[in-house]
Design an enzyme around this catalytic site. Structure first.
Site, PDB file in Angstrom:
ATOM      1  CG  HIS A 159      -5.989  -9.174  -4.118  1.00  0.00           C
ATOM      2  ND1 HIS A 159      -5.467  -8.169  -4.897  1.00  0.00           N
ATOM      3  CD2 HIS A 159      -7.062  -8.638  -3.503  1.00  0.00           C
ATOM      4  CE1 HIS A 159      -6.200  -7.078  -4.749  1.00  0.00           C
ATOM      5  NE2 HIS A 159      -7.178  -7.337  -3.908  1.00  0.00           N
ATOM      6  CD  GLU A 160      -9.582 -10.689  -1.024  1.00  0.00           C
ATOM      7  OE1 GLU A 160      -9.658  -9.921  -0.054  1.00  0.00           O
ATOM      8  OE2 GLU A 160      -9.921 -10.335  -2.169  1.00  0.00           O
ATOM      9  CG  HIS A 207      -6.843  -6.389   0.849  1.00  0.00           C
ATOM     10  ND1 HIS A 207      -6.409  -5.124   0.542  1.00  0.00           N
ATOM     11  CD2 HIS A 207      -7.580  -6.794  -0.203  1.00  0.00           C
ATOM     12  CE1 HIS A 207      -6.867  -4.796  -0.651  1.00  0.00           C
ATOM     13  NE2 HIS A 207      -7.572  -5.791  -1.141  1.00  0.00           N
ATOM     14  CD  GLU A 262      -8.566  -3.556  -4.108  1.00  0.00           C
ATOM     15  OE1 GLU A 262      -8.219  -4.608  -4.667  1.00  0.00           O
ATOM     16  OE2 GLU A 262      -9.125  -3.511  -3.000  1.00  0.00           O
TER      17      GLU A 262
END
Lengths: 418, 184
Positions: free
Chosen positions: A148-149, A152, A232
């Site tokens: 997930h990071e 980003h 997100e």
């Protein structure tokens, strides 16, 4: 190729919100300028001052925003030997995401489970996780969070959110300083204003400026938070595509949304950088226009309803099944026919240590990073000595044996499994 | 006459430019495929290096699992001696199977599972398996892109004349995986 389409579409959508925020800033600068400066070019001057403020703050955050954020959160950089599993998981995701270089890895000494990514481009990225996160999650869950990071970083979210955050910050600074100055100048203006010809117009402008100083930060926040929430969801979708294992991220989100520990050193502007809203634990599941993150329950539900595969189309389908609309992705992503099969879990690689033992080992690890020294007492207790300890004799708190602090070693026997 | 010659020369120039352009694009793509392959290769080598340590650590504990350990050793030497990408993929697939069977067998040896050295090795091997899988996906994506370029008109003409050949996929075929044998 789809990744690029997605990034482009993202940029187009974000651009609108971005412009709206910029408009707020300029309008605020204009009205304050007109209210303050009795000259006819006062408005223009105010606008220029606002733009200058934004420009300077942007420059600062572009070139040193990541180091400011990292030092603000008290993060320590670690290498492969400090935490092999964390390092390996990041490297796996680096390969899956085809990043040119390995991101720097940081650990934050906090029991609250959370993580964030920073860095203005993939070459200069960094990923930070808290000690609480490491002790709470298993390998698959950690992989989901790191993915997930990483998403980003590759979706360029960090850059956008930094600039949007600076824009929001400038608006807040402007309206705050306007308010402050009102308190101080209110009394003196009463005497001066009678001598002016255009006092009438000035007074009207003052009312407009006051109204705008209230409205602009609220509007800008709304834009900022809607920008953040969209990203997100997209980061979740990309994370699943990278790991091919939606359950990992889903169960990680479930675990880290439970505890009621608030992360120190986080505030409303940096909140959008984290995987989960670090602020009010109680309101994490509420839908509201002022939250940086979508409700966790919804994110988990979407991930859990992905049964067939892990590409963007499947995430979008799950998204529309849960949310009732499919406006999340561009049409090119919906035509994603690449088959990305789900993979089984790697449960066999599980760490047999309990969560409590893991937390204790991590505590030792963080003390090593903070230059603590260790003495193993004969009674089995490992005594931790901070760097500034300067007494001659150390008595064991359990068995009262006396130790010489100079015999302390820089690492306890338990840490470093190989 | 003059005009026809000019048009002919102009056309020829365009064709030459197109050929140069396509050639450069193909070379760039082929290098990307090579780069993606070296990513896999690094991880395969890493796995070959880890396995002797793993066997050494496990040997003392797993006296009744001779077959499992031998299967890994054999699969490793097979994988190390294979040359073409297709053979390599097959051999490495067998090695992956042998390693995962080994980790299933480990479940019966709690002493081994508590060994710090073994845990560190297990983490490294698990991670290497994951890295191989992710790198394989990246390589196959690149190879597909390159192969498409070679097969599609008109770039296929240039590729044919200048001798660009298709790249092999690194594929582990599910059907070729032997089902675990149960012996009584």
């Amino acid at each position: 190729m789809i990744m690029w389409e997605l990034i482009k579409e993202n940029q187009r959508k974000s651009w609108f919100l971005f412009m709206a925020m910029g408009g707020c800033l300029l309008a605020l600068g204009y009205t304050i300028g007109v209210a303050w400066v009795p000259h006819q070019d006062g408005g223009i001057l105010g606008m220029m001052m606002a733009a200058l403020l934004w420009f300077v703050l942007s420059l600062i955050s572009y070139f040193s925003g990541d180091s400011i954020l990292l030092s603000m959160s008290g993060a320590k950089e670690v290498n492969r030997h400090v935490h092999p599993q964390l390092f390996n998981v990041v490297e796996e995701m680096k390969i899956a995401a085809n990043l040119p270089v390995m991101p720097r890895i940081y650990i934050i000494d906090s029991p609250a489970p959370n993580a964030f990514a920073t860095g203005r481009n993939p070459e200069k990225s960094a990923i930070a996780v808290t000690a609480g996160l490491l002790s709470m999650l298993n390998r698959d869950e950690l992989q989901g969070v790191i993915a997930h990071e990483m998403s980003h970083v590759i979706n360029r979210d960090v850059l956008y959110m930094t600039f949007a955050g600076v824009l929001l910050g400038s608006i807040v600074i402007l309206s705050e300083s306007f308010w402050r100055s009102q308190y101080y100048s209110a009394s003196s203006r009463r005497y001066r204003s009678s001598s002016r010809d255009n006092s009438q117009a000035q007074a009207v402008m003052m009312v407009v400026a006051i109204v705008f100083a209230i409205l602009a930060p609220i509007l800008a926040r709304l834009f900022y938070f809607s920008l953040s929430r969209r990203r997100e969801y997209l980061a979740d979708a990309s994370a699943v595509r990278l790991t091919r294992y939606p359950e990992g991220l889903a169960s990680a989100l479930e675990k880290i949304s439970r505890p009621d520990i608030q992360l120190a050193n986080a505030n409303r502007v940096t909140a959008s950088m984290y995987i989960i809203n670090p602020l009010k634990a109680s309101s994490r599941n509420m839908v509201n226009a002022f939250s940086t993150h979508p409700p966790v329950e919804e994110r988990i539900k979407i991930l859990r309803s992905m049964m067939k595969g892990a590409n963007y189309k499947q995430y979008a389908e799950a998204f529309s099944k849960v949310k009732g609309n499919a406006s999340l992705m561009p049409s090119s992503a919906l035509a994603d026919s690449e088959s990305v099969p789900l993979r089984p879990s790697t449960a066999s690689a599980e760490d047999p240590r309990s969560s409590k033992q893991k937390a204790r080992d991590l505590g030792d690890l963080m003390r090593v990073l903070n230059n603590y020294l260790f003495i193993s007492c004969a009674c089995g207790l490992v005594i931790k000595i901070p760097m500034d300890f300067n007494r001659k004799v150390l008595t064991c708190p359990r068995c009262q044996r006396e130790h010489d602090p100079r015999s302390a070693r820089p690492a306890p026997a338990r840490v470093s499994p190989g | 006459m003059m005009l026809a010659l000019l048009i002919f020369l102009g056309g020829l120039l365009m064709v030459v430019f197109y050929v140069i352009n396509t050639y450069n694009a193909l070379v760039g793509l082929r290098n990307q495929v090579k780069n993606a392959w070296s990513q896999i290769d690094v991880q395969l080598k890493r796995r070959h290096d880890l396995i002797p340590n793993l066997i050494e650590t496990a040997k003392g504990y797993m006296k009744h699992e001779r077959d499992t350990l031998e299967a890994i050793v054999n699969a490793r030497s097979q994988a190390m001696s294979s040359q073409s990408i297709g053979d390599k993929a097959k051999a490495e697939g067998l090695l992956s199977d042998a390693v995962s069977k080994f980790f299933v067998a480990v479940e019966n040896y709690p002493d081994l599972k508590a060994n710090q050295n073994f845990l560190a090795l297990q983490e490294e091997l698990t991670s290497t398996e994951n890295k191989i899988a992710f790198a394989r996906q990246a390589y196959n994506d690149q190879a597909l892109f390159f192969n498409n370029k070679i097969e599609m008109f008109p770039s296929n003409i240039v590729a044919g004349i200048l001798n660009f050949t298709k790249q092999e996929f690194f594929e582990i075929q599910e059907a070729e995986r032997a089902a675990p044998k149960v012996q009584f």
